[in-house]
Design an enzyme around this catalytic site. Structure first.
Site, PDB file in Angstrom:
ATOM      1  CG  PHE A 246      -1.812  -1.310   1.127  1.00 49.31           C
ATOM      2  CD1 PHE A 246      -2.932  -1.346   0.319  1.00 49.31           C
ATOM      3  CD2 PHE A 246      -1.447  -2.462   1.818  1.00 49.31           C
ATOM      4  CE1 PHE A 246      -3.699  -2.502   0.215  1.00 49.31           C
ATOM      5  CE2 PHE A 246      -2.210  -3.623   1.714  1.00 49.31           C
ATOM      6  CZ  PHE A 246      -3.339  -3.647   0.909  1.00 49.31           C
ATOM      7  CB  THR A 473      -3.725  -3.403  -8.404  1.00 49.44           C
ATOM      8  OG1 THR A 473      -2.505  -3.870  -9.015  1.00 49.44           O
ATOM      9  CG2 THR A 473      -3.355  -2.558  -7.227  1.00 49.44           C
ATOM     10  CB  ALA A 515      -4.921   0.935 -14.510  1.00 56.72           C
ATOM     11  CB  ILE A 635     -14.738   0.863 -15.043  1.00 55.44           C
ATOM     12  CG1 ILE A 635     -15.127   2.107 -14.224  1.00 55.44           C
ATOM     13  CG2 ILE A 635     -14.459  -0.320 -14.109  1.00 55.44           C
ATOM     14  CD1 ILE A 635     -14.030   2.688 -13.355  1.00 55.44           C
ATOM     15  CG  LEU A 636      -9.045  -0.226 -17.824  1.00 52.99           C
ATOM     16  CD1 LEU A 636      -7.583  -0.258 -17.402  1.00 52.99           C
ATOM     17  CD2 LEU A 636      -9.161  -0.021 -19.333  1.00 52.99           C
ATOM     18  N   GLY A 708      -6.749   5.928 -12.415  1.00 61.68           N
ATOM     19  CA  GLY A 708      -6.376   4.882 -11.465  1.00 61.68           C
ATOM     20  C   GLY A 708      -7.420   4.711 -10.377  1.00 61.68           C
ATOM     21  CD  GLU A 711      -2.744   5.885  -4.193  1.00 61.71           C
ATOM     22  OE1 GLU A 711      -1.837   5.511  -4.928  1.00 61.71           O
ATOM     23  OE2 GLU A 711      -2.614   5.971  -2.974  1.00 61.71           O
TER      24      GLU A 711
HETATM   25 MO1  MOS Z   1       0.677   4.032  -3.275  1.00 63.77          MO
HETATM   26  S1  MOS Z   1       0.642   4.825  -1.394  1.00 63.77           S
HETATM   27  O1  MOS Z   1       1.550   5.200  -4.187  1.00 63.77           O
HETATM   28  O2  MOS Z   1       1.433   2.530  -3.227  1.00 63.77           O
END
Ligand code: MOS
Length: 758
Positions: A246, A473, A515, A635-636, A708, A711
């Site tokens: 993360f 991810t 992505a 949205i892929l 992306g 986050e």
């Molecule tokens: Mo993220 S906090 O840039 O892995």
């Protein structure tokens, strides 16, 4: 290229799923070699001071022990600071393991014990005797606020506050409605399932294959080459599978250095894996202190925003994140003042943790907005809609796309927001106080430099390769989907190889960049393959494609055809046999569009709605429902995308209610370095999560239209939960996590408790 949208946009299960659930996917600590050695770290048990003496004699004689490394016998390594700077290093001096006798933070490694089994290494590590000369540590942010300073060397442009605009003080002073408050957050620790680990396999010729838990194999590779003066080709770093990361996997961790050091010194293969306890010593989101002042005019228009943010860093590096700048662009406001400082403490350098900065700063802003909406007597959603920002006022730029209004409407409708009773403590279910709160989230949508190779063979198989990472991810899956559509093949025909430093150059997987960046690189490489096929087709005799331009052709059912007439074309296999090759491979390159960035800013947006139930007697808080409506461009893959957001919501609930790094400030030591005492949400804490992706067409943000998602899921969640608790109880909670003691102390759970503290 993604014209047919067959694979892209479909909810494909992750292609690496079967490998993961059957245990075939191997993580960094799961590689073996004959004679593999094991390293165990001895961690300092003071937070600051010096090693007076270190006695390794007993440990070194224990059965199975091969060598004990300390600062006194560490092999020679690079001296210059620049050699220790990884690709995403911070201003300051990167930590160098076993450099000297100085202790900079609790848990700093002071020795590495290497033995022929993990048990022997751990046993001997417990017998290393270290005598310290401790200093008095400073680890409490709030007690050291006087020491705060503006970072002299900015980490990046984004980490610096925008220039002030208007006159925020004067507007605040004259406003009829205003709030001013302080918000506090304890440090949070990263707890991915996979611990930081490195296995170094020494090959016959002395080359090293390094399996490292990292968000960037090439970052680890470059760092190791620089620190140990190794030729690039002597070393390959692999991170084929990453068990959650993360942000702390962006920078190399000490086990990588220690494992390679020992392997080079002993000329053996070795593995060094951190314990869960060690993870707590160096993986954390900094503690923070924020002051937010907001004011509105008589019509509920936001007319002043002042946000001051401070967070902790280490003695040796200036960790920085964009905490407060969001406050200058989240809502329309002409008078804005943002300030940002950091404080040096006797701690390890904090690191990026999912939505670094935004998760902290937007939490404070979004609680403050809720407070101001309440002060003006406006519904919190209406207040946000009234103050909607159509431009990025910080940078005075247009926004590539912002379907946030749709997030507000679709989220509210799904949640049933119109049924909310405005008065705090007015919604009850038996003994539970029910509260509904909401918040806005935003995060940058950017691209990083990325390359990818795509190869298509005459039998219609497609191979994608890049050094990109899949940190859980779904990178493997979405890259496969994109390539599948470019060549009009089923996703099963596509093989994706990533997580290897020898593959095409890719930036670290972070910032929600992957992505859009690697996805674009795959599309670019595919386009070049098609161009090459067309070039060959031009010279084939009797070709119907003789005069076709690249933009006029595409691939359909194994043939290169005219877009306007699929009858006219050539089979890929015929083109390849004409040239005498069995496959065609090209490199694609992607990166930020600097020209576009001069006029446009790009963000992902969310609207988060939360319901809590608070036990009126005991103050126990349960989050019973969360609806998160997300605007993130194309949205892929709705399935992996949803998983990203679900994970973000869960971490947001952890931030709101559970996660709290506890330091005994008298000794500067972390005291809850385990999952029994550091609480994260578990299944029993999570219920009723719903994710909505709203339509958002964006042909500017990236060539594939994707933003992306890594986050955005966490941002706004803690604020929405806090706002819901305030609505339930009638008391405002500004210190995170909102643990039960805070509810009980505030007296809100009692029916005679304070009612209008909001
Ligand atoms: Mo993220 S906090 O840039 O892995």
């Amino acid at each position: 290229m993604l014209r047919e949208n067959k694979a892209v946009g479909a909810p494909h299960s992750r292609v690496d799923g079967p490998l993961k659930v059957t245990g075939q996917a191997r993580y960094a600590a799961e590689y073996f070699d004959t004679g593999l050695l094991f390293g165990c770290v001895v961690s300092a048990n003071i937070a600051t001071g010096k090693i007076a003496s270190i006695d390794i004699d007993h440990a070194a004689c224990m059965p199975g022990v091969v060598k004990v490394f300390t600062h006194e016998n560490r092999p020679a390594v690079a001296y210059r600071n620049s050699k220790w700077k990884d690709q995403v290093a911070l201003p300051g001096h990167p930590f160098r393991p076993l450099e000297n006798d100085r202790i900079l933070f609790d848990g700093q490694p002071v020795a590495l014990v290497v033995a022929d089994s993990y048990e022997a290494a751990r046993d001997a590590a417990s017998c290393v005797r270290v005598h310290y000369l401790p200093n008095r540590p400073q680890t409490d942010l709030e007690r050291n606020l006087d020491e705060s300073y503006v970072p002299p060397v900015p980490r990046s442009e984004q980490s610096m506050p925008p220039p002030p605009r208007g006159d925020a003080h004067a507007a605040f002073a004259a406003a009829p409605y205003k709030i001013s408050a302080e918000y506090r957050m304890d440090g949070e620790h990263h707890n991915p399932m996979e611990l930081f680990a490195t296995t170094v396999i020494r090959n016959g010729n002395g080359d090293l294959t390094v399996y490292d838990k990292t968000q960037g194999s090439q970052n680890s590779h470059e760092y190791i080459c620089n620190v140990f003066g190794l030729a690039s080709e002597k070393l390959t770093v692999k991170n084929s599978f990453v068990g959650g990361a993360f942000g702390q996997g962006l920078r190399p961790k000490y086990q990588l250095f220690l494992a390679v050091m020992a392997s080079l010194d002993l000329k053996r293969s070795i593995k060094v894996e951190m314990s869960r306890r060690e993870m707590f010593y160096l993986t954390w989101r900094p503690s923070s202190f924020q002051q937010v002042s907001l004011a509105a005019d008589g019509n509920g228009n936001l007319i002043s925003v002042m946000h001051h943010a401070v967070h902790s860093t280490s003695r040796h590096e200036d960790y920085q994140e964009n905490v407060a700048n969001w406050s200058g662009l989240a809502y329309h406001c002409e008078n804005v003042k943002i300030t940002y400082e950091i404080v040096k403490l006797d701690v390890s350098t904090p690191g990026d943790m999912r939505a670094p900065g935004a998760a902290t700063g937007i939490t404070a802003l979004e609680v403050a907005i809720d407070e101001l909406a309440f002060a003006t007597g406006t519904d919190p959603l209406d207040f946000r809609i009234r103050n909607f920002a159509h431009r990025d006022q910080n940078q005075d730029k247009e926004i590539t796309s912002k379907a946030l209004m749709a997030c507000y409407h679709e989220g509210a409708s799904r949640f049933g927001w119109s049924g909310r009773s405005a008065e705090p403590r007015s919604m009850r279910e038996g003994n539970d106080l029910v509260g509904w709160g909401m918040a806005t989230g935003l995060w940058e949508a950017k691209m990083s430099p990325a390359e990818a190779k795509v190869r298509v063979s005459s039998d219609g198989k497609v191979y994608v390769s890049a050094a990109a990472s899949d940190i859980g991810t779904g990178t493997y899956t979405i890259l496969g989907q994109i390539a599948a559509d470019c060549f009009d093949v089923p996703i099963d025909n596509v093989t994706v190889q990533i997580g290897d430093s020898s593959l095409p150059k890719t930036a670290v997987e972070g910032g929600s960049y992957t992505a859009a960046s690697s996805g674009t690189a795959v599309q670019a490489a595919s386009k070049r393959v098609i161009e090459t096929l067309l070039k060959h087709a031009h010279v084939m005799s009797g070709t119907p494609l003789k005069h076709a331009a690249a933009k006029e052709v595409e691939i359909a059912e194994g043939r290169l055809v005219l877009k306007t007439n699929h009858q006219l074309g050539l089979a890929l296999s015929d083109i390849m046999s004409f040239v005498g090759v069995s496959a065609i491979e090209e490199l694609g390159v992607a990166g930020p569009d600097k020209k576009l960035a001069k006029t446009f800013a790009a963000y992902t947006h969310s609207a988060v709605f939360a319901e809590v139930k608070v036990d009126a007697d005991l103050g126990v808080v349960r989050v019973t429902r969360v609806v998160s409506a997300i605007a993130a461009g194309r949205i892929l893959n709705p399935k992996t995308a949803r998983s990203q957001i679900l994970g973000g919501i869960v971490m947001g609930i952890g931030m709101a209610l559970h996660e709290k790094g506890m330091i005994d400030h008298r000794i500067g030591r972390i005291v809850n370095h385990n999952l029994a005492e550091y609480h994260v949400p578990t299944n029993a804490d999570i219920d009723g999560l719903e994710v909505i992706f709203v339509e958002e067409d964006d042909n500017k943000v990236s060539p594939i239209g994707a933003k992306g998602l890594g986050e955005i899921g966490i941002i706004g969640v803690a604020a929405a939960v806090s706002n819901a608790i305030s609505h339930a109880t009638g008391t405002r909670f500004r210190d995170f996590p909102i643990t039960i003691d805070k509810l009980l102390m505030s007296g809100t759970s009692s029916d005679n408790g304070p009612r209008h503290h909001l």
